[in-house]
Scaffold this motif. Structure first.
Motif, PDB file in Angstrom:
ATOM      1  N   CYS A  33     -11.201   5.508  -1.246  1.00  9.06           N
ATOM      2  CA  CYS A  33     -10.387   4.504  -1.957  1.00  9.06           C
ATOM      3  C   CYS A  33     -10.266   3.218  -1.135  1.00  9.06           C
ATOM      4  N   THR A  59       0.823  -1.207   0.000  1.00 10.71           N
ATOM      5  CA  THR A  59       0.000   0.000   0.000  1.00 10.71           C
ATOM      6  C   THR A  59       0.858   1.258   0.000  1.00 10.71           C
ATOM      7  N   GLY A 102     -13.450   1.115  -0.851  1.00 11.00           N
ATOM      8  CA  GLY A 102     -13.766   0.423  -2.093  1.00 11.00           C
ATOM      9  C   GLY A 102     -13.256  -1.005  -2.099  1.00 11.00           C
ATOM     10  N   CYS A 103     -12.258  -1.293  -1.252  1.00  9.77           N
ATOM     11  CA  CYS A 103     -11.709  -2.652  -1.163  1.00  9.77           C
ATOM     12  C   CYS A 103     -12.724  -3.641  -0.614  1.00  9.77           C
ATOM     13  N   ASP A 150      -3.447   4.922  -6.546  1.00  8.93           N
ATOM     14  CA  ASP A 150      -4.308   5.308  -5.428  1.00  8.93           C
ATOM     15  C   ASP A 150      -3.628   6.293  -4.488  1.00  8.93           C
ATOM     16  N   ASN A 176     -11.915   2.977  -6.949  1.00 10.61           N
ATOM     17  CA  ASN A 176     -11.426   1.673  -6.513  1.00 10.61           C
ATOM     18  C   ASN A 176     -12.364   0.550  -6.918  1.00 10.61           C
ATOM     19  N   VAL A 193      -7.741  -4.009  -9.399  1.00 14.45           N
ATOM     20  CA  VAL A 193      -7.851  -4.272  -7.968  1.00 14.45           C
ATOM     21  C   VAL A 193      -8.534  -5.621  -7.729  1.00 14.45           C
ATOM     22  N   THR A 240      -8.297  -3.494   4.102  1.00 17.89           N
ATOM     23  CA  THR A 240      -9.066  -2.256   4.035  1.00 17.89           C
ATOM     24  C   THR A 240      -8.720  -1.325   5.191  1.00 17.89           C
ATOM     25  N   ASN A 265     -12.239  -0.537 -10.625  1.00 19.48           N
ATOM     26  CA  ASN A 265     -10.905  -0.825 -11.161  1.00 19.48           C
ATOM     27  C   ASN A 265     -10.703  -2.336 -11.278  1.00 19.48           C
TER      28      ASN A 265
END
Length: 209
Positions: A48, A19, A51-52, A25, A122, A128, A159, A125
């Motif tokens: 962002c 990360t 969104g995970c 991101d 996110n 991802v 996340t 995408n």
């Protein structure tokens, strides 16, 4: 069943390094913080990170279904995921680390709009999605059972750490952006570290049985 300490710590260390390495991101979070303000950067980063959760759900359901349907299918997923991680690692190693953050003033936007922009960026995408399907199985221990629950915990952990790191990036966006622009070699070394991690995880995923 909760993650074992080894799973938790190993995954957290890898996730934080990945990360923190320069990427679309976190560079967008930095750019937003510099051009709009630290609070705006933090809100965009939170979007962002959250969104995970959608990718976590897809990965948990998909991996569980694969194991229930066919062990060879899960093995094929692991091998394909491993190859994808190796490819990501090679791309990171080949990167020149030219991460720069544009600090030009941007038009004002509401916090809600910035949050939704980060979330949508996110969620939609596809890279991802592929990353989660490739990365999370590396830390799933099938013998412990509850594969879907293990995957969900790993996704939630990813996340949470992403939200914290993106929040810090947004808060310190000005200082971090100036540092990256002043020392581009820092981005290069972060890419090297992330690339090495990707390749190591990918190879381990391919050879593990």
């Amino acid at each position: 069943m909760l993650l074992s300490p080894e799973q938790f710590l190993g995954f957290l260390a890898a996730a934080m390094l990945i990360t923190a390495s320069p990427g679309p991101d976190n560079l967008m979070v930095l750019g937003t913080g510099i051009s709009r303000g630290r609070r705006q950067g933090m809100v965009f980063g939170l979007g962002c990170a959250l969104g995970c959760l959608s990718h976590t759900l897809l990965a948990a359901l998909g991996i569980s279904a694969l194991i229930a349907a066919s062990a060879p299918a899960f093995m094929a997923l692991k091998i394909c995921g491993g190859l994808y991680l190796v490819w990501l690692g090679i791309q990171a190693l080949r990167s020149r680390g030219n991460a720069r953050v544009d600090g030009r003033q941007a038009p004002a936007e509401s916090l809600r709009r910035l949050f939704c922009k980060g979330l949508l960026a996110n969620v939609i995408n596809p890279k991802v999605v592929l990353f989660f399907l490739a990365f999370l199985p590396q830390f799933v221990v099938v013998a412990r059972g509850g594969v879907g629950w293990q995957t969900a915990q790993l996704g939630l952990l990813f996340t949470v750490q992403a939200a914290l790191l993106f929040g810090l990036l947004g808060y310190f966006s000005g200082a971090v952006g100036q540092w990256l622009n002043r020392w581009p070699c820092a981005g290069l070394w972060l890419d090297r570290i992330a690339g090495t991690i990707f390749i190591a995880l990918g190879l381990r995923l391919i050879v593990s049985r």
